[in-house]
Structure formats: C-alpha cells, structure tokens
Design an enzyme around this catalytic site. Structure first.
Site, PDB file in Angstrom:
ATOM      1  CB  CYS A  19      -0.902   0.005   1.231  1.00  7.91           C
ATOM      2  SG  CYS A  19      -1.846   1.533   1.401  1.00  7.91           S
TER       3      CYS A  19
ATOM      4  CB  CYS B 203      -2.199   4.702   4.167  1.00  7.66           C
ATOM      5  SG  CYS B 203      -3.586   3.956   3.312  1.00  7.66           S
ATOM      6  CB  SER B 204      -0.171   0.936   6.492  1.00  3.36           C
ATOM      7  OG  SER B 204      -1.172   1.491   7.326  1.00  3.36           O
ATOM      8  CB  CYS B 205      -4.594  -0.763   2.619  1.00  6.16           C
ATOM      9  SG  CYS B 205      -5.313   0.890   2.575  1.00  6.16           S
TER      10      CYS B 205
END
Lengths: 220, 216
Positions: free
Chosen positions: B115, B118-120
């Site tokens: 991702c 962000c940090s999905c």
C-alpha cells in the site's frame, strides 16, 4: 494532496528490515496503541475512514517519516479527536479529562472483541445509475493533476497509460468522502506495465495493478 | 463535528508535536488515561483487544485459508472468485476484508502486495501488519524495484517469472495464495497450514517448506 505519504517509486529510503521479529507486537506500548485504537473506535466517532487517512497525511513530514508507525497512527486518532472537539490538546498533554465522562463505557471480553471484529467487515460499494465509462481491456491515461485534498491517485501513475483489468461497480469516492460528502463512482483495477512507469524497467515484463476511480482516468 | 479542513488538521498536528511528550509510550499512556476518564473505553476492553491480536487474529487464519485452497479445488474456485465471501466459511471475515481478493502464484507469476499511500492490510485474516510493510523503504520500492525487494527477503526470481504488484489504493485488500510446496502430497490440511508463512501471503516469500529459518 502531493504529500510525504505518496511514497510509491520514491528513492533513497534504504533497505528493508527483513529480520524484524515475527511477534505481532514488539513492545508493550505498541500493543496498547493498537488495542486502544480498537477500544475507542480509532478517532472521533463522526469521522470517515477517508478523513482519517487525510488527517494522517497532514502530519509534519519529518514526523511521518521518522516516528514509529503506530505512534503516528495514534497521533492521527488524537488529531481527529481534537478536530471533532472530543477533547483538547491540553487534555491530551496532561492525560487528564477537564470534563465529566460522556457516559459509562462497557468492558468487553476477548470473545466480544472477536465477535466485534467479525461484525466489522464493511462494504464500500454502492449502487449508481450511471453506466461505467470503461470496459475491461480499455486503454486509459491517468490524470496528470489530482485533488489538493485527499486522493487515492498516486503520483507515480499520473500521466501514465494503463489498461482496465477489472471493474468493481461503484465504490465510495475517497476524494469526496474525506470531505464528508458521500458519493460513489465506478472503480477499476488498472494494470500498468513496469516499462511504462520506470526508465530502468525498459526490458521488464512486470506489471503494477492499482485500484482507481473513474474520474482519475481519461480514455486513451 | 469533524471540520474536514486540511489546514486545520495540519495545525493540530503541529500543536500536538509541540505539546505532547516525544516518547511513544508516554503518549499512548496519556491517551489511554484520557479515553478511560472520558468514558469512551475501559482498560479491560483494551486488554481484550491486545489478547485478540496477540493470539486469535493473525496469520494463522490466512494459513488455514491457503491450506484449504490447496486440498479443496472447489474451495479454491470460491476463494479466487470472491475471497470476502469464501473466508466466511471459517468465520474469518472482519476488519478490512469486506472486499478481499485472492491472487494466486503460479510457475509463471509471482504476486506482491503493498500500500504505497498508507498501510492497507487485510487485518482480520493476517493480523497486525509487520512494521516493515509500513515503512517508507518497502512502500517506495515495492512498486519500482519489486525484484530487489524480493532479493532482500531471500527470494530470487528468474526473468521467466512475471512479478505482479498489487498497490492497495482502494478498499480492496489482497491475499497472495502461495504455491503448494513440492512433495507434500502425503500431508493433510493441518500439516500444510504449518508450512504457510505470513510473508508468503503478502508476497515476500515464495518457496515454502524449505526450512523455518529466517521465517518472518
């Protein structure tokens, strides 16, 4: 927003810590931070996930890149709490409330938490009247310019040509939902050839897929 | 009421930066005390969530899904067609799996998930994401230098194998189905589960069952 968060393809960030321990939490505070976020809902009660992501994008760039991830995550929770007037900066700094409790929170058990997680699967697709502009196999070009607010069109594909790989119906549109406006738009998985993205990949047959909304794209 | 104002949010971050202690543990403690005092959560609730993500919700869930797909071709078809539905057969649906998609490694294809914005991550089946997944190093390089990233993880790919990188830019979440290791025909589903590493389901591991050394 052309912020520090838009990291795809940036260079100079060095190697990856592949020897990180496998345990989920590496310190007590990390475990508390993650669980706390789960416990009170991860931010103010009236936010949308897209506003939360945008608030994280507005972190001080040096902090974004250097503070531990869950610490930065929790700061985003805090920023939404302050923005929505759930608490003040002074209260956060002191760790003490200046007002009486808003209610009595109920403690939940491990089983309750597992059930709460199970019930939290959320769908973001919505029915729309308008027909999709693109079909699987259509060639598209991603727009050169994107929103100055929250957007999910990363810099590294802007102006680049790709091909529609899949259509997912319409999903809530983050650029609008981050501003509190609930609208949906057709969403596609778009395939970009590595050789169309990076100068050093001229001989590559690798592919990068992104999930992009219709208004990010123009026919090619 | 949220202001949805970019400038305001940015100002709040600056104030938090100047008024809060720098030490993460102190910041977490302050927020926990405040949320408990405000009546928005309890310390017992937080304890429960720590336990859930330390024990129950983690990569062993994803490993069960993968192992089932190796032994049950009909389940595999359902998983590839609609992973969000298929994992309900285990009761594993939850945080960030509403639009789960499974992508399959083959002799000709290797999948890698990232991702960049962000940090999905599909929390409900893989648990909390490793820190490296959330770093600038991984997020910046996975889309541009996936083969270099894989080399760091000890995965060397020939040019005959195509790398397919999945950048989770929407609410779709990706689960890599690694290949079943060779010479495991004798093993049952339960034994196969043990061979599936977390990294193989993100795509930073490929050949399973070699050894557990350096597994992460």
């Amino acid at each position: 927003m052309d912020g520090v968060h838009d990291l795809g393809g940036k260079q100079g960030y060095g190697p990856i810590d592949v020897l990180e321990p496998v345990e989920p939490f590496h310190s007590e505070w990390e475990a508390r931070a993650w669980a706390l976020s789960k416990g009170f809902g991860g931010g103010a009660p009236d936010i949308t996930i897209d506003w939360w992501r945008h608030v994280r994008e507005t972190s001080i760039p040096a902090d974004y890149l250097t503070r531990p991830y869950l610490d930065s995550w929790l700061e985003t929770d805090m920023a939404t709490l302050v923005d929505s007037k759930v608490c003040t900066i002074e209260e956060l700094a002191a760790g003490k409330s200046a007002t009486p409790p808003v209610g009595e929170a109920v403690s939940i058990s491990v089983e309750d938490a597992i059930a709460a997680n199970r019930a939290s699967a959320t769908r973001f697709d919505r029915p729309v009247e308008v027909a999709p502009k693109f079909a699987v196999g259509s060639r598209i070009v991603a727009h050169q310019n994107a929103s100055t607010g929250h957007t999910r069109l990363p810099g590294y594909v802007r102006g680049r040509v790709g091909e529609i790989h899949a259509h997912h119906g319409a999903h809530l549109f983050p650029d609008a939902v981050s501003m509190g406006i609930e609208v949906a738009e057709h969403l596609y998985t778009v395939a970009f050839k590595a050789k169309d993205l990076w100068p050093e990949s001229a001989n590559s047959k690798d592919v990068v897929f992104l999930d992009l909304w219709e208004s990010y794209l123009a026919p090619r | 009421m949220a202001t949805f104002d970019t400038q305001k949010a940015s100002e709040i971050h600056r104030e938090l930066h100047s008024h809060l202690p720098s030490e993460p543990a102190l910041r977490v403690k302050a927020l926990e005390s405040l949320m408990v005092e405000k009546g928005l959560t309890t310390s017992e609730t937080i304890n429960s969530w720590v336990e859930v993500y330390s024990e129950e919700i983690g990569p062993k869930r994803g490993a069960q899904v993968v192992a089932r797909s190796w032994v049950d071709p009909e389940f595999k078809s359902r998983l590839l067609a609609d992973a969000a539905e298929a994992i309900k057969e285990f009761g594993f649906e939850g945080d960030a799996t509403g639009h789960l998609k499974a992508v399959e490694n083959t002799d000709a294809v290797h999948n890698l998930v990232v991702c960049t914005l962000c940090s999905c991550y599909p929390f409900s089946i893989l648990g909390i994401a490793p820190n490296w997944y959330k770093t600038a190093a991984y997020r910046s390089r996975a889309v541009r230098d996936p083969r270099g990233v894989l080399m760091e993880f000890g995965v060397s790919l020939g040019t005959d194998i195509q790398v397919q990188v999945w950048d989770s830019t929407a609410e779709l979440r990706y689960l890599v189905i690694p290949q079943r290791p060779a010479n495991t025909e004798e093993l049952g589903e339960k034994e196969l589960v043990k061979l599936v590493t977390r990294n193989s389901m993100i795509g930073t591991d490929r050949i399973l069952g070699k050894s557990t050394e350096g597994e992460s």
